[in-house]
Design a protein around this motif. Sequence first.
Motif, PDB file in Angstrom:
ATOM      1  N   ILE A  44      24.323   3.742   6.266  1.00  0.00           N
ATOM      2  CA  ILE A  44      23.378   2.628   6.154  1.00  0.00           C
ATOM      3  C   ILE A  44      24.089   1.377   5.669  1.00  0.00           C
ATOM      4  O   ILE A  44      23.878   0.279   6.206  1.00  0.00           O
ATOM      5  CB  ILE A  44      22.202   3.006   5.227  1.00  0.00           C
ATOM      6  N   ALA A  45      24.953   1.510   4.671  1.00  0.00           N
ATOM      7  CA  ALA A  45      25.692   0.353   4.156  1.00  0.00           C
ATOM      8  C   ALA A  45      26.541  -0.272   5.257  1.00  0.00           C
ATOM      9  O   ALA A  45      26.590  -1.504   5.388  1.00  0.00           O
ATOM     10  CB  ALA A  45      26.557   0.755   2.968  1.00  0.00           C
ATOM     11  N   LEU A  46      27.192   0.560   6.072  1.00  0.00           N
ATOM     12  CA  LEU A  46      28.031   0.018   7.144  1.00  0.00           C
ATOM     13  C   LEU A  46      27.198  -0.622   8.253  1.00  0.00           C
ATOM     14  O   LEU A  46      27.598  -1.647   8.808  1.00  0.00           O
ATOM     15  CB  LEU A  46      28.948   1.097   7.712  1.00  0.00           C
ATOM     16  N   GLU A  47      26.041  -0.051   8.567  1.00  0.00           N
ATOM     17  CA  GLU A  47      25.149  -0.682   9.548  1.00  0.00           C
ATOM     18  C   GLU A  47      24.713  -2.057   9.055  1.00  0.00           C
ATOM     19  O   GLU A  47      24.706  -3.030   9.826  1.00  0.00           O
ATOM     20  CB  GLU A  47      23.911   0.181   9.793  1.00  0.00           C
ATOM     21  N   LEU A  48      24.334  -2.136   7.780  1.00  0.00           N
ATOM     22  CA  LEU A  48      23.928  -3.413   7.203  1.00  0.00           C
ATOM     23  C   LEU A  48      25.089  -4.395   7.181  1.00  0.00           C
ATOM     24  O   LEU A  48      24.909  -5.589   7.443  1.00  0.00           O
ATOM     25  CB  LEU A  48      23.381  -3.207   5.785  1.00  0.00           C
ATOM     26  N   PHE A  49      26.284  -3.909   6.885  1.00  0.00           N
ATOM     27  CA  PHE A  49      27.478  -4.751   6.866  1.00  0.00           C
ATOM     28  C   PHE A  49      27.752  -5.309   8.260  1.00  0.00           C
ATOM     29  O   PHE A  49      27.950  -6.514   8.435  1.00  0.00           O
ATOM     30  CB  PHE A  49      28.672  -3.946   6.354  1.00  0.00           C
ATOM     31  N   GLU A  50      27.750  -4.440   9.257  1.00  0.00           N
ATOM     32  CA  GLU A  50      28.082  -4.858  10.621  1.00  0.00           C
ATOM     33  C   GLU A  50      27.056  -5.835  11.192  1.00  0.00           C
ATOM     34  O   GLU A  50      27.404  -6.709  11.982  1.00  0.00           O
ATOM     35  CB  GLU A  50      28.238  -3.636  11.523  1.00  0.00           C
ATOM     36  N   SER A  51      25.808  -5.714  10.778  1.00  0.00           N
ATOM     37  CA  SER A  51      24.771  -6.619  11.269  1.00  0.00           C
ATOM     38  C   SER A  51      24.736  -7.938  10.496  1.00  0.00           C
ATOM     39  O   SER A  51      24.025  -8.865  10.890  1.00  0.00           O
ATOM     40  CB  SER A  51      23.398  -5.955  11.179  1.00  0.00           C
ATOM     41  N   GLY A  52      25.473  -8.016   9.393  1.00  0.00           N
ATOM     42  CA  GLY A  52      25.444  -9.209   8.548  1.00  0.00           C
ATOM     43  C   GLY A  52      24.348  -9.158   7.491  1.00  0.00           C
ATOM     44  O   GLY A  52      24.258 -10.042   6.635  1.00  0.00           O
ATOM     45  N   GLU A  53      23.525  -8.140   7.538  1.00  0.00           N
ATOM     46  CA  GLU A  53      22.403  -8.023   6.607  1.00  0.00           C
ATOM     47  C   GLU A  53      22.873  -7.767   5.172  1.00  0.00           C
ATOM     48  O   GLU A  53      22.275  -8.286   4.225  1.00  0.00           O
ATOM     49  CB  GLU A  53      21.468  -6.908   7.070  1.00  0.00           C
ATOM     50  N   LEU A  54      23.925  -6.996   4.996  1.00  0.00           N
ATOM     51  CA  LEU A  54      24.433  -6.713   3.652  1.00  0.00           C
ATOM     52  C   LEU A  54      24.879  -8.008   2.975  1.00  0.00           C
ATOM     53  O   LEU A  54      24.543  -8.261   1.821  1.00  0.00           O
ATOM     54  CB  LEU A  54      25.579  -5.702   3.704  1.00  0.00           C
ATOM     55  N   GLU A  55      25.593  -8.838   3.704  1.00  0.00           N
ATOM     56  CA  GLU A  55      26.039 -10.108   3.146  1.00  0.00           C
ATOM     57  C   GLU A  55      24.839 -10.991   2.804  1.00  0.00           C
ATOM     58  O   GLU A  55      24.818 -11.659   1.768  1.00  0.00           O
ATOM     59  CB  GLU A  55      26.972 -10.830   4.113  1.00  0.00           C
ATOM     60  N   ARG A  56      23.813 -11.003   3.657  1.00  0.00           N
ATOM     61  CA  ARG A  56      22.619 -11.788   3.390  1.00  0.00           C
ATOM     62  C   ARG A  56      21.928 -11.284   2.119  1.00  0.00           C
ATOM     63  O   ARG A  56      21.507 -12.068   1.279  1.00  0.00           O
ATOM     64  CB  ARG A  56      21.644 -11.726   4.573  1.00  0.00           C
ATOM     65  N   MET A  57      21.837  -9.959   1.982  1.00  0.00           N
ATOM     66  CA  MET A  57      21.210  -9.374   0.797  1.00  0.00           C
ATOM     67  C   MET A  57      21.960  -9.786  -0.473  1.00  0.00           C
ATOM     68  O   MET A  57      21.337 -10.128  -1.487  1.00  0.00           O
ATOM     69  CB  MET A  57      21.189  -7.847   0.906  1.00  0.00           C
ATOM     70  N   VAL A  58      23.273  -9.765  -0.404  1.00  0.00           N
ATOM     71  CA  VAL A  58      24.084 -10.140  -1.567  1.00  0.00           C
ATOM     72  C   VAL A  58      23.907 -11.617  -1.888  1.00  0.00           C
ATOM     73  O   VAL A  58      23.749 -11.997  -3.053  1.00  0.00           O
ATOM     74  CB  VAL A  58      25.569  -9.774  -1.331  1.00  0.00           C
ATOM     75  N   ARG A  59      23.905 -12.467  -0.863  1.00  0.00           N
ATOM     76  CA  ARG A  59      23.692 -13.907  -1.087  1.00  0.00           C
ATOM     77  C   ARG A  59      22.337 -14.165  -1.731  1.00  0.00           C
ATOM     78  O   ARG A  59      22.218 -14.955  -2.654  1.00  0.00           O
ATOM     79  CB  ARG A  59      23.805 -14.684   0.227  1.00  0.00           C
ATOM     80  N   GLU A  60      21.291 -13.510  -1.209  1.00  0.00           N
ATOM     81  CA  GLU A  60      19.944 -13.667  -1.755  1.00  0.00           C
ATOM     82  C   GLU A  60      19.882 -13.210  -3.211  1.00  0.00           C
ATOM     83  O   GLU A  60      19.214 -13.839  -4.032  1.00  0.00           O
ATOM     84  CB  GLU A  60      18.923 -12.868  -0.926  1.00  0.00           C
ATOM     85  N   LEU A  61      20.570 -12.149  -3.508  1.00  0.00           N
ATOM     86  CA  LEU A  61      20.606 -11.604  -4.854  1.00  0.00           C
ATOM     87  C   LEU A  61      21.170 -12.629  -5.839  1.00  0.00           C
ATOM     88  O   LEU A  61      20.684 -12.773  -6.951  1.00  0.00           O
ATOM     89  CB  LEU A  61      21.461 -10.332  -4.851  1.00  0.00           C
ATOM     90  N   HIS A  62      22.177 -13.354  -5.403  1.00  0.00           N
ATOM     91  CA  HIS A  62      22.838 -14.312  -6.299  1.00  0.00           C
ATOM     92  C   HIS A  62      22.142 -15.665  -6.347  1.00  0.00           C
ATOM     93  O   HIS A  62      22.492 -16.492  -7.174  1.00  0.00           O
ATOM     94  CB  HIS A  62      24.313 -14.434  -5.938  1.00  0.00           C
ATOM     95  N   LYS A  63      21.152 -15.879  -5.485  1.00  0.00           N
ATOM     96  CA  LYS A  63      20.355 -17.113  -5.557  1.00  0.00           C
ATOM     97  C   LYS A  63      19.342 -17.057  -6.687  1.00  0.00           C
ATOM     98  O   LYS A  63      18.913 -18.069  -7.178  1.00  0.00           O
ATOM     99  CB  LYS A  63      19.604 -17.331  -4.227  1.00  0.00           C
ATOM    100  N   VAL A  64      18.951 -15.837  -7.046  1.00  0.00           N
ATOM    101  CA  VAL A  64      17.894 -15.650  -8.052  1.00  0.00           C
ATOM    102  C   VAL A  64      18.350 -16.114  -9.411  1.00  0.00           C
ATOM    103  O   VAL A  64      19.430 -16.122  -9.799  1.00  0.00           O
ATOM    104  CB  VAL A  64      17.470 -14.157  -8.098  1.00  0.00           C
TER     105      VAL A  64
END
Length: 105
Positions: free
Chosen positions: A85-105
């Motif tokens: 799941i982590a690699l699927e999210l990474f390959e789709s760019g979703e993992l990076e988006r999740m991390v960016r959103e996390l650091h906006k808070v």
Amino acid sequence: MEIIERIRSTVDSAPIVLFMKGTPQFPMCGFSSRTAKALKSIGAPFVSVNVLEDPEIRANLPRFSNWPTFPQLFIAGELIGGCDIALELFESGELERMVRELHKV
């Protein structure tokens, strides 16, 4: 402290927690290695927990998360999943988006 409370405390202690076999520098399985590399490649700061060093965590984390295998990635206190799941999210760019959103808070 009961082990489940200790696991919860660890999950809550950082925005991103990876329970893995080994460490990011010295992973002890390919799945843990690939998951840590994905996080590192997007510059995600994360805390890692070597489940091989703590048999109680290794035995009880699957009960806590309802996820049977390692690694286990938690973001913002929520289980994301394992390596696939982590690699699927990474390959789709979703993992990076999740991390960016996390650091906006």
